[in-house]
Design a protein around this motif. Structure first.
Motif, mmCIF file in Angstrom:
data_model
loop_
_atom_site.group_PDB
_atom_site.id
_atom_site.type_symbol
_atom_site.label_atom_id
_atom_site.label_comp_id
_atom_site.label_asym_id
_atom_site.label_seq_id
_atom_site.Cartn_x
_atom_site.Cartn_y
_atom_site.Cartn_z
ATOM 1 N N ARG A 78 15.008 65.966 3.181
ATOM 2 C CA ARG A 78 15.698 64.752 3.613
ATOM 3 C C ARG A 78 16.418 65.045 4.923
ATOM 4 O O ARG A 78 17.150 66.030 5.030
ATOM 5 C CB ARG A 78 16.721 64.289 2.562
ATOM 6 N N GLN A 79 16.208 64.185 5.898
ATOM 7 C CA GLN A 79 16.833 64.358 7.206
ATOM 8 C C GLN A 79 17.024 62.992 7.834
ATOM 9 O O GLN A 79 16.070 62.211 7.962
ATOM 10 C CB GLN A 79 15.959 65.249 8.103
ATOM 11 N N LYS A 80 18.236 62.683 8.221
ATOM 12 C CA LYS A 80 18.573 61.351 8.715
ATOM 13 C C LYS A 80 17.853 61.018 10.011
ATOM 14 O O LYS A 80 17.327 59.910 10.191
ATOM 15 C CB LYS A 80 20.084 61.228 8.900
ATOM 16 N N ASN A 81 17.832 61.956 10.950
ATOM 17 C CA ASN A 81 17.136 61.764 12.224
ATOM 18 C C ASN A 81 16.913 63.119 12.873
ATOM 19 O O ASN A 81 17.295 64.161 12.326
ATOM 20 C CB ASN A 81 17.922 60.821 13.162
ATOM 21 N N ARG A 82 16.311 63.099 14.059
ATOM 22 C CA ARG A 82 15.950 64.371 14.696
ATOM 23 C C ARG A 82 17.158 65.174 15.147
ATOM 24 O O ARG A 82 17.043 66.381 15.392
ATOM 25 C CB ARG A 82 15.023 64.122 15.886
ATOM 26 N N ASN A 83 18.312 64.541 15.250
ATOM 27 C CA ASN A 83 19.514 65.229 15.724
ATOM 28 C C ASN A 83 20.439 65.681 14.597
ATOM 29 O O ASN A 83 21.490 66.264 14.850
ATOM 30 C CB ASN A 83 20.288 64.312 16.678
ATOM 31 N N THR A 84 20.047 65.393 13.362
ATOM 32 C CA THR A 84 20.884 65.708 12.213
ATOM 33 C C THR A 84 20.226 66.802 11.366
ATOM 34 O O THR A 84 19.024 66.714 11.101
ATOM 35 C CB THR A 84 21.092 64.459 11.331
ATOM 36 N N PRO A 85 20.974 67.821 10.962
ATOM 37 C CA PRO A 85 20.377 68.853 10.100
ATOM 38 C C PRO A 85 19.876 68.252 8.796
ATOM 39 O O PRO A 85 20.467 67.310 8.260
ATOM 40 C CB PRO A 85 21.543 69.827 9.851
ATOM 41 N N GLY A 86 18.779 68.790 8.293
ATOM 42 C CA GLY A 86 18.218 68.310 7.041
ATOM 43 C C GLY A 86 18.378 69.315 5.925
ATOM 44 O O GLY A 86 18.843 70.442 6.129
ATOM 45 N N GLU A 87 18.005 68.900 4.721
ATOM 46 C CA GLU A 87 18.078 69.781 3.566
ATOM 47 C C GLU A 87 17.134 69.277 2.482
ATOM 48 O O GLU A 87 16.679 68.137 2.511
ATOM 49 C CB GLU A 87 19.507 69.835 3.026
ATOM 50 N N PHE A 88 16.813 70.164 1.540
ATOM 51 C CA PHE A 88 15.990 69.763 0.408
ATOM 52 C C PHE A 88 16.863 69.093 -0.654
ATOM 53 O O PHE A 88 17.943 69.570 -0.983
ATOM 54 C CB PHE A 88 15.285 70.977 -0.203
ATOM 55 N N LYS A 89 16.367 67.976 -1.185
ATOM 56 C CA LYS A 89 17.011 67.305 -2.300
ATOM 57 C C LYS A 89 16.058 67.352 -3.498
ATOM 58 O O LYS A 89 14.838 67.211 -3.332
ATOM 59 C CB LYS A 89 17.340 65.852 -1.954
ATOM 60 N N THR A 90 16.596 67.523 -4.680
ATOM 61 C CA THR A 90 15.788 67.649 -5.889
ATOM 62 C C THR A 90 15.805 66.359 -6.694
ATOM 63 O O THR A 90 16.874 65.771 -6.918
ATOM 64 C CB THR A 90 16.295 68.812 -6.763
ATOM 65 N N TYR A 91 14.621 65.916 -7.101
ATOM 66 C CA TYR A 91 14.473 64.717 -7.916
ATOM 67 C C TYR A 91 13.567 65.038 -9.101
ATOM 68 O O TYR A 91 12.523 65.678 -8.932
ATOM 69 C CB TYR A 91 13.863 63.569 -7.107
ATOM 70 N N VAL A 92 13.967 64.598 -10.286
ATOM 71 C CA VAL A 92 13.172 64.826 -11.488
ATOM 72 C C VAL A 92 12.550 63.507 -11.921
ATOM 73 O O VAL A 92 13.245 62.503 -12.085
ATOM 74 C CB VAL A 92 14.026 65.419 -12.627
ATOM 75 N N MET A 93 11.224 63.521 -12.101
ATOM 76 C CA MET A 93 10.510 62.330 -12.565
ATOM 77 C C MET A 93 9.895 62.650 -13.934
ATOM 78 O O MET A 93 9.164 63.626 -14.089
ATOM 79 C CB MET A 93 9.420 61.943 -11.564
ATOM 80 N N ASP A 94 10.199 61.803 -14.912
ATOM 81 C CA ASP A 94 9.793 62.089 -16.295
ATOM 82 C C ASP A 94 8.482 61.430 -16.711
ATOM 83 O O ASP A 94 7.830 61.891 -17.648
ATOM 84 C CB ASP A 94 10.903 61.646 -17.268
#
Length: 260
Positions: free
Chosen positions: A9-25
């Motif tokens: 997930r990253q807001k735009n090219r100038n903002t640092p991004g990170e991994f977000k975890t989502y669980v789908m059942d």
């Protein structure tokens, strides 16, 4: 199926991004990968959260828009398919799947999984046009083309410009893409008048855009959903040598409008 997603997930090219975890059942094995992301986004929006941005268009393996790095492999674990053709039955119940955008300096991240691939458009633009007058369709079809040349040209023209070759290459090279676009015209009579100026301009534009050099690693061809052959790079290199012997110099590179 229960699936754990680790999505960049990253807001735009100038903002640092990170991994977000989502669980789908409740993932249906017959869903395509993009349909699974659609379901995730519907769930996120129902909770008032921002949906995951990703590119898509035809969902038929034609347009090349659905470009994702899945568990470290461009377009996922199956050969010769795009992300939209990948189905969740290719994974196991309980799997953790890491989803990233293309990683290349020439493809800046716009948001989440969406990257700016307009550099490819400028490489094609640098190739210019063909100046052969072919007349109407019947007239064009009377131009003799050998079966071997026609087949090789059609194989090269199958490139959909998805960028998997760049994403997979350790050097971030666009050589397979550029070679495919060069080769399909270089093999046809209509492409001959501008043949050597075209290859010089397109390679110069690729260098200008910041793509890396080709060192014959072969990852590009391994992940190409249309199975473009490394032979196209050999064809490009032959044309570059001929252009150099003719003393042909590249034209001025095309500068993105946003940086002019």
């Amino acid at each position: 199926m229960k699936i754990t997603l680790k999505i960049w997930r990253q807001k735009n090219r100038n903002t640092p991004g990170e991994f977000k975890t989502y669980v789908m059942d409740n993932v249906n094995p017959d869903m395509s990968f993009l349909e699974m992301l659609d379901v995730l986004n519907e769930d996120l929006m129902s909770r008032g959260e921002e949906p995951v941005a990703f590119d898509h268009d035809c969902r038929e393996g034609i347009c090349g828009m659905c470009s994702l790095m899945i568990n470290g492999v461009a377009h996922g674990p199956k050969n010769a398919i795009t992300t939209c053709q990948l189905h969740m039955r290719s994974f196991k119940d309980g799997d953790t799947i890491t989803v990233e955008p293309w990683r290349a300096s020439a493809f800046p991240i716009l948001k989440d999984l969406v990257v700016d691939r307009s550099a490819f458009d400028r490489i094609i633009q640098a190739g210019g046009y063909i100046s052969v007058s072919t007349g109407s369709a019947p007239d064009a079809n009377t131009i003799p083309v050998s079966k071997v040349a026609a087949d090789r040209a059609m194989d090269a023209a199958a490139c959909i410009g998805c960028g998997a070759c760049v994403a997979a290459c350790p050097n971030g090279s666009a050589m397979l893409f550029t070679a495919a676009k060069v080769t399909h015209l270089a093999l046809l009579p209509q492409g001959q008048p501008e043949r050597y100026q075209r290859v010089v301009n397109m390679v110069a534009q690729a260098d200008f855009e910041g793509f890396g050099n080709c060192t014959n690693i072969g990852e590009c061809a391994a992940v190409c959903p249309k199975e473009i052959s490394l032979d196209t790079i050999a064809q490009l290199n032959r044309d570059l040598v001929m252009a150099a012997l003719r003393g042909i110099e590249p034209n001025t590179p095309i500068v993105p409008a946003t940086t002019r």
